[in-house]
Design a protein around this motif. Structure first.
Motif, short mmCIF file in Angstrom:
data_model
loop_
_atom_site.label_atom_id
_atom_site.label_comp_id
_atom_site.label_asym_id
_atom_site.label_seq_id
_atom_site.Cartn_x
_atom_site.Cartn_y
_atom_site.Cartn_z
N VAL A 85 0.81 -1.21 0.00
CA VAL A 85 0.00 0.00 0.00
C VAL A 85 0.85 1.27 0.00
O VAL A 85 0.48 2.28 -0.61
CB VAL A 85 -0.95 0.00 1.23
CG1 VAL A 85 -1.71 1.31 1.34
CG2 VAL A 85 -1.93 -1.16 1.13
N ALA A 118 -2.78 6.78 4.18
CA ALA A 118 -2.86 5.35 3.89
C ALA A 118 -2.50 4.51 5.11
O ALA A 118 -3.11 3.47 5.36
CB ALA A 118 -1.95 5.01 2.71
N ALA A 121 -5.39 4.42 7.43
CA ALA A 121 -6.41 3.48 6.93
C ALA A 121 -6.02 2.03 7.22
O ALA A 121 -6.89 1.20 7.53
CB ALA A 121 -6.60 3.68 5.43
N LEU A 122 -4.73 1.72 7.15
CA LEU A 122 -4.28 0.37 7.49
C LEU A 122 -4.54 0.05 8.95
O LEU A 122 -4.94 -1.08 9.29
CB LEU A 122 -2.78 0.22 7.18
CG LEU A 122 -2.41 0.08 5.71
CD1 LEU A 122 -0.90 0.28 5.52
CD2 LEU A 122 -2.82 -1.30 5.19
N ASP A 125 -8.42 -0.46 9.33
CA ASP A 125 -8.72 -1.84 8.90
C ASP A 125 -10.21 -2.15 8.90
O ASP A 125 -10.65 -3.19 9.38
CB ASP A 125 -7.96 -2.82 9.78
CG ASP A 125 -7.94 -4.24 9.20
OD1 ASP A 125 -8.12 -4.37 7.97
OD2 ASP A 125 -7.73 -5.20 9.96
N ARG A 173 -8.67 6.96 -2.46
CA ARG A 173 -9.85 6.09 -2.54
C ARG A 173 -10.16 5.76 -3.99
O ARG A 173 -10.54 4.62 -4.32
CB ARG A 173 -11.05 6.80 -1.90
CG ARG A 173 -12.35 5.99 -1.94
CD ARG A 173 -12.23 4.72 -1.12
NE ARG A 173 -13.45 3.93 -1.19
CZ ARG A 173 -13.72 3.04 -2.15
NH1 ARG A 173 -12.85 2.86 -3.14
NH2 ARG A 173 -14.83 2.35 -2.14
N PHE A 178 -7.34 2.40 -0.29
CA PHE A 178 -8.15 1.91 0.83
C PHE A 178 -9.61 1.97 0.42
O PHE A 178 -9.95 2.59 -0.60
CB PHE A 178 -7.90 2.72 2.11
CG PHE A 178 -8.09 4.21 1.97
CD1 PHE A 178 -9.36 4.78 1.88
CD2 PHE A 178 -6.99 5.07 1.96
CE1 PHE A 178 -9.54 6.13 1.76
CE2 PHE A 178 -7.16 6.44 1.83
CZ PHE A 178 -8.43 6.98 1.74
N ASP A 180 -12.14 2.69 2.77
CA ASP A 180 -12.90 3.42 3.78
C ASP A 180 -13.38 4.77 3.23
O ASP A 180 -12.93 5.24 2.17
CB ASP A 180 -12.04 3.64 5.02
CG ASP A 180 -11.51 2.34 5.59
OD1 ASP A 180 -12.29 1.63 6.25
OD2 ASP A 180 -10.33 2.02 5.35
#
Length: 424
Positions: A85, A118, A121-122, A125, A173, A178, A180
């Motif tokens: 990512v 990013a 966002a990881l 999850d 996005r 990700f 989300d």
């Protein structure tokens, strides 16, 4: 004897005073900071703290959170999932540029805003947005060794001016970096950046990385050594954005800055450093903080590319010889005197004061004395002399030529025990 390190750090603050630069006025709450605040803190990998200036002033962590959240993502998701990512290449651009790989949309590194979004966002999850923020706040608290809170006023102020981060998040996005909601990722990231800290907190966080992921005071293992190595590697090459190359070549300390005026630096195996001063340069980095790091690097031989030396305990043996007024304390030193080993020697003498009237430093087994080691040893000798202790040095290799302590006192120097005994 009192440690000389706080006096030295105070001298660094005075020598690096600078009224240039400007507050981060594009965030209204940050524009209200006192521009004259200046603090500097060192924490060794063993947990010794040396702090001067406005070190109780709280400010928001901002982008200094990025390496720690990157480490959390690596710890939680694994290296492969994170590297899929977020890349690890320097962008050569400002922190808020849209630095993405062509075709994939992968951010170039986790230290720029695109990579930090990013990374957040990881950590999220796919959970509720509050979950990632609490994970990060809890992580930063564990690193600092105390509970940290979020400055809601700063978070609200940044959120109202987050158009560029929202644009980057929507682009990520769109590339399916990700899945989300981009607005939720931006809000979570901004709250991550709004955790309040002091330089003592930041230096303790940095010292945790210096100690291989183990918090120096609580002894909690927060990151694995592999994660620490990855985080420090990326900090060294990308942590100072478009000034990363100049920083690495001149200062040589893996570092990360934030627009509130904080900077952290890590010297693996030795110490963590934090500075705070809110006036920023054109790169969004503290003007006085940069100057202080440069001074510390030069004075203390902290450049990462200096020839490494193994930091064994420099105090080999300590014992008292003789009785009564004729007794003396013998400190046998060994190995290399650099900053960390010399600091350990200072701590040993501070924690267990010399009770005899005479003290002998035996340098027979010392291999090398770096400039910082020489300064610290001579400062110790001078302060012990002022405390009424007669100090003598055994120096067969001539490590301390012309040992001027700066206190109008030069200790007796002998080449051997026999020479010392012969001269009484």
């Amino acid at each position: 004897m009192r440690s000389p390190l706080p006096d030295y750090l105070t001298e660094v603050l005075r020598g690096c005073a600078d009224s240039s630069g400007a507050l981060a006025d594009y965030i209204p709450e940050l524009a209200r900071a006192d521009p004259d605040r200046f603090a500097l803190t060192l924490v060794t990998a063993e947990g010794a703290v040396y702090s001067v200036g406005d070190d109780h002033t709280e400010f928001t962590i901002q982008s200094i959170s990025k390496p720690f959240v990157y480490g959390l993502a690596l710890q939680q998701r694994g290296f492969d999932a994170v590297l899929d990512v977020i890349d690890v290449e320097p962008s050569g651009e400002a922190f808020n540029e849209v630095s993405l790989e062509r075709n994939t949309g992968r951010p170039l590194n986790p230290m720029i805003n695109a990579g930090a979004l990013a990374a957040h966002a990881l950590v999220l999850d796919g959970r509720q947005p509050e979950a990632s923020v609490e994970d990060i706040r809890s992580l930063l608290s564990s690193l600092a060794g105390r509970e940290l809170t979020i400055d809601e006023k700063v978070a609200s102020s940044e959120l109202e001016n987050s158009y560029r981060n929202v644009a980057i998040a929507n682009l990520l996005r769109g590339y399916e970096v990700f899945e989300d909601d981009p607005d939720e990722i931006v809000e979570g990231y901004i709250r991550q950046c709004s955790v309040t800290v002091t330089t003592k907190d930041l230096a303790m966080m940095a010292a945790t990385l210096a100690a291989g992921g183990v918090q120096p005071v609580t002894c909690e293992e927060i990151f694995s050594r592999d994660v620490v190595r990855q985080v420090l590697s990326v900090m060294a090459t990308c942590g100072m954005y478009d000034a990363a190359g100049d920083w690495l070549s001149t200062v040589g300390i893996p570092a990360k800055s934030g627009v509130s005026g904080g900077i952290i630096g890590i010297l693996p195996g030795q110490l963590g450093i934090a500075a705070y001063s809110p006036r920023l340069d054109d790169h969004g980095t503290s003007v006085q903080g940069v100057a202080a790091f440069g001074r510390l690097s030069r004075d203390m031989n902290l450049h990462l590319m200096d020839a490494p030396m193994v930091a064994h305990s420099v105090l080999r043996r300590r014992h008292v010889i003789g009785e009564g007024d004729e007794s003396l304390t013998l400190l046998e030193l060994q190995g290399d005197l650099q900053f960390t080993s010399s600091e350990g020697l200072v701590t040993a003498v501070v924690d267990e004061p010399v009770e005899t009237k005479r003290l002998v430093f035996d340098l027979s087994l010392v291999r090398t004395i770096l400039p910082v080691g020489r300064r610290m040893l001579l400062e110790m000798i001078g302060r012990l002399h002022r405390d009424g202790v007669e100090v003598v040095v055994i120096d067969p290799e001539g490590h301390l030529p012309e040992p001027d302590t700066g206190y109008g006192f030069r200790p007796q120097v002998h080449t051997s025990w026999e020479d010392l005994e012969a001269q009484g």
